[in-house]
Scaffold this active site. Structure first.
Site, PDB file in Angstrom:
ATOM      1  N   GLY A 299      20.603 -20.940   7.130  1.00  0.00           N
ATOM      2  CA  GLY A 299      20.433 -20.275   8.411  1.00  0.00           C
ATOM      3  C   GLY A 299      20.905 -18.838   8.350  1.00  0.00           C
TER       4      GLY A 299
ATOM      5  N   GLY B 212      26.734 -19.131   9.529  1.00  0.00           N
ATOM      6  CA  GLY B 212      27.308 -19.423   8.216  1.00  0.00           C
ATOM      7  C   GLY B 212      28.815 -19.227   8.197  1.00  0.00           C
TER       8      GLY B 212
ATOM      9  N   GLU C 210      23.043 -20.955   2.373  1.00  0.00           N
ATOM     10  CA  GLU C 210      21.752 -20.323   2.076  1.00  0.00           C
ATOM     11  C   GLU C 210      21.386 -19.482   3.297  1.00  0.00           C
ATOM     12  OE1 GLU C 210      20.477 -20.326  -0.722  1.00  0.00           O
ATOM     13  OE2 GLU C 210      21.355 -22.053  -1.741  1.00  0.00           O
TER      14      GLU C 210
ATOM     15  N   CYS D  42      12.916 -16.819   4.870  1.00  0.00           N
ATOM     16  CA  CYS D  42      14.161 -16.121   4.514  1.00  0.00           C
ATOM     17  C   CYS D  42      13.981 -15.197   3.323  1.00  0.00           C
ATOM     18  CB  CYS D  42      15.276 -17.125   4.248  1.00  0.00           C
ATOM     19  SG  CYS D  42      14.914 -18.282   2.901  1.00  0.00           S
TER      20      CYS D  42
END
Length: 477
Positions: free
Chosen positions: A206, A211, A228, A262
Site C-alpha cells: 500500500g 506502512g 511493498e 505501483c
C-alpha cells in the site's frame, strides 16, 4: 487500509470484527500451527494446488468483480491479476521440494567431524494485508508464498475493492484449509484489531503513510515486516533510444489499470532532442490502444472511486504544465482520460506526490547526470525504466541510482521474472517476494550443526590456556 467515505452512522457502528475476535482467531490459527499441520510438504503442495484451482475454476467470478471495482477489461483482469498469479503459484509448486530441503554447508577443520546445514522452517502465523489496485494478485501471491513456506495465514483483502474482497472471502475458505487459513474483511477498525495482535510476520502492500502505521504496530511485538510501497517511479528516454519502443512500453506501464499500478511510469525524463518525436509516438500509442475517445473504450479502466478521481482532478487543476492530450475528468463516472503533460515544472503539484492514475508528466533533460542526480537526491523509487541503446548509459544509471528494480528497454516486465526479487528500498518499502524470494521472506533459515556421539572431547578451547594450546589453536584457526 485506505480510508473510505462513510456516513456518521457507519462511523459509530461497532466493527463486525472486534479486537476480541482478532485475538481468538490468531489463537485458533496458532493452535493449529502448533500441531505441525502446516509443516509437511504434502500439505503445502495441496494448498498451492487448491489456490491455483480456485483462480482457474472461479475465473469468471473474479473477473466480474475486478470489472465492478476497477472497470477492468476482462482480458486485462485475467492477464494482470489471475494468470500472473497462477504462474507464480506454479513456480512455487515446481521448486518447493528443493527450496524446503536442508542445504549442506562447509565445516572448518577445527570442528570436524561434524555436519553443518541450513534448514528453512516456517515462521508461524502471518498476516497479509492487500491493496485495492490489484486485489487478487497482491493478496493471493504473498499468501501462496506464505503457505509454501509452511505458515498459517490470515488474509486481509482491501475494503476499497469491495466486490473482489467479497468474492475472495467466499472462495478462499471453500478451497483452503480453514484450520490454518482465514480471511478477515473490513476497513480501518478491523485492520487495527488485527495489527494489535502478535504475528510472526506481516506483509503489507500500500502507501507509505499506512506502512508506517503497520511498522509501528509490528515493532511492539518485534514482528518482522515486509512493506511493498510505491513512489514516483521514473522512466528515462535517452537521445539514442528506440523511441517507438519507449513510447509503447511507457504507455503500457502507465495506462494499464488506468495508471493504478505501483510500478507504473509516474513521469518520464526525455532528452530534449527527441522530445517531440517521443510525444508524437506516445500520442499515437494512446490513440491506437484506446481510440479517439478512450471514454468509450472497453479496454480502458476506471479509477477505484470518486475520491481518487477528484484527487487527480485537483492535480490537473494546478499550474506548471501544458496538456498534450487528454485532461478530461468525470468524477461521477470515475473517469480520467489518458493524459500527457509537457513543459512540467519540477515544483508543480503533479511532481509532488505519486500520481497513481493515467496522468503522465514529461520532463526534458540535456545531460543524463541531471536526471540521475535528481533521482539520487529524492526518495528511492520502487522501479526505474531506462530506454537507451548504450551499454555505457545503462551502467551509468545502474551504478548511480538506487531503486527497487530497473528495467532496460522495457517496463513492468521485471515483475514477471520469478527469479528476481520484487520489493522496494527506502521510501518505496523493504523486503521482497516473488518466486524463491517469497519463500525466503516467510521462512526462518535455521542453522543446524551435528557432531557424532562417539566423539572424544578435545578440550583445546577449555581453560587453562597453556602455551601449546594457544599455539595450536592459532595455527588451526
Amino acid at each position: 487500509m485506505s480510508q473510505v467515505d462513510v456516513s456518521p452512522d457507519e462511523e459509530q457502528a461497532a466493527p463486525a470484527f472486534s479486537p476480541t475476535d482478532a485475538a481468538v482467531l490468531v489463537e485458533r490459527l496458532r493452535s493449529a500451527y502448533a500441531t505441525g499441520r502446516t509443516r509437511p510438504l504434502a500439505w503445502r503442495q495441496q494448498q498451492l494446488a487448491a489456490l491455483r484451482r480456485m483462480l482457474v475454476e472461479r475465473e469468471g467470478e473474479l473477473v466480474v468483480a475486478l470489472g465492478e471495482d476497477l472497470g477492468r477489461a476482462p482480458f486485462e483482469a485475467w492477464a494482470a491479476d489471475l494468470r500472473a498469479t497462477v504462474r507464480e503459484i506454479e513456480d512455487l509448486q515446481r521448486h518447493l521440494p528443493r527450496w524446503a530441503g536442508p542445504e549442506r554447508q562447509k565445516v572448518p577443520l577445527l570442528f570436524r567431524p561434524g555436519r553443518a546445514e541450513v534448514i528453512p522452517e516456517p515462521l508461524g502465523v502471518v498476516l497479509v494485508i492487500a491493496p485495492w489496485n490489484y486485489p487478487v494478485q497482491l493478496l493471493v501471491s504473498p499468501v501462496a508464498a506464505a503457505l509454501a513456506a509452511g505458515n498459517a495465514v490470515v488474509c486481509k483483502p482491501s475494503e476499497v475493492a469491495p466486490a473482489t474482497s467479497a468474492v475472495l472471502a467466499r472462495l478462499i475458505p471453500e478451497y483452503l484449509d480453514t484450520s490454518a487459513v482465514a480471511v478477515v474483511e473490513g476497513g480501518v477498525p478491523e485492520t487495527t484489531a488485527l495489527l494489535d495482535q502478535r504475528w510472526d510476520h506481516i506483509l503489507y502492500t500500500g502507501n507509505g503513510s499506512v506502512g508506517r502505521i503497520v511498522a509501528a504496530a509490528a515493532a511492539k511485538h518485534l514482528t518482522p515486516v515486509t512493506l511493498e510501497l510505491g513512489g514516483k517511479s521514473p522512466a528515462i528516454v535517452t537521445r539514442d533510444a528506440n523511441i517507438k519502443l519507449a513510447a509503447s512500453r511507457v504507455a503500457f506501464s502507465k495506462f494499464l489499470n488506468a495508471g493504478q499500478t505501483c510500478v507504473a511510469s509516474d513521469h518520464v525524463y526525455v532528452h530534449r532532442d527527441v522530445e517531440e518525436e517521443f510525444l508524437d509516438a506516445l500520442t499515437a500509442e494512446i490513440a491506437q490502444r484506446y481510440g479517439s475517445d478512450p471514454r468509450s473504450s472497453k479496454d480502458f479502466g476506471r479509477m477505484i472511486n470518486p475520491g481518487h478521481t477528484e484527487r487527480l482532478q485537483n492535480l490537473l487543476d494546478g499550474v506548471g504544465y501544458d496538456v498534450v492530450c487528454g485532461g478530461e475528468v468525470d468524477v461521477e463516472k470515475r473517469y480520467v482520460a489518458p493524459t500527457v503533460l509537457r513543459n512540467v515544472s519540477r515544483d508543480s503539484a503533479v511532481m509532488g506526490e505519486e500520481i497513481f492514475g493515467p496522468v503522465l508528466p514529461v520532463l526534458t533533460f540535456d545531460d543524463l547526470s541531471e536526471v540521475t542526480g535528481a533521482i539520487s537526491t529524492g526518495d528511492k523509487p520502487l522501479a526505474l525504466y531506462l530506454f537507451t541503446a548504450s551499454e555505457r548509459t545503462v551502467e551509468q544509471v545502474v551504478s548511480t541510482t538506487s531503486s527497487g528494480g530497473i528495467c532496460v528497454n522495457d517496463a513492468i516486465s521485471h515483475l514477471l521474472v520469478s527469479s528476481l526479487p520484487f520489493g522496494g528500498v527506502g521510501e518505496s518499502g523493504y523486503g521482497s517476494y516473488h518466486g524463491r524470494w517469497g519463500f525466503e521472506t516467510f521462512s526462518h533459515r535455521k542453522a543446524v550443526f551435528r557432531r557424532p556421539s562417539w566423539l572424544v572431547d578435545a578440550p583445546l578451547l577449555n581453560p587453562p590456556y597453556s602455551r601449546w594450546k594457544r599455539a595450536l589453536t592459532r595455527r588451526l584457526f
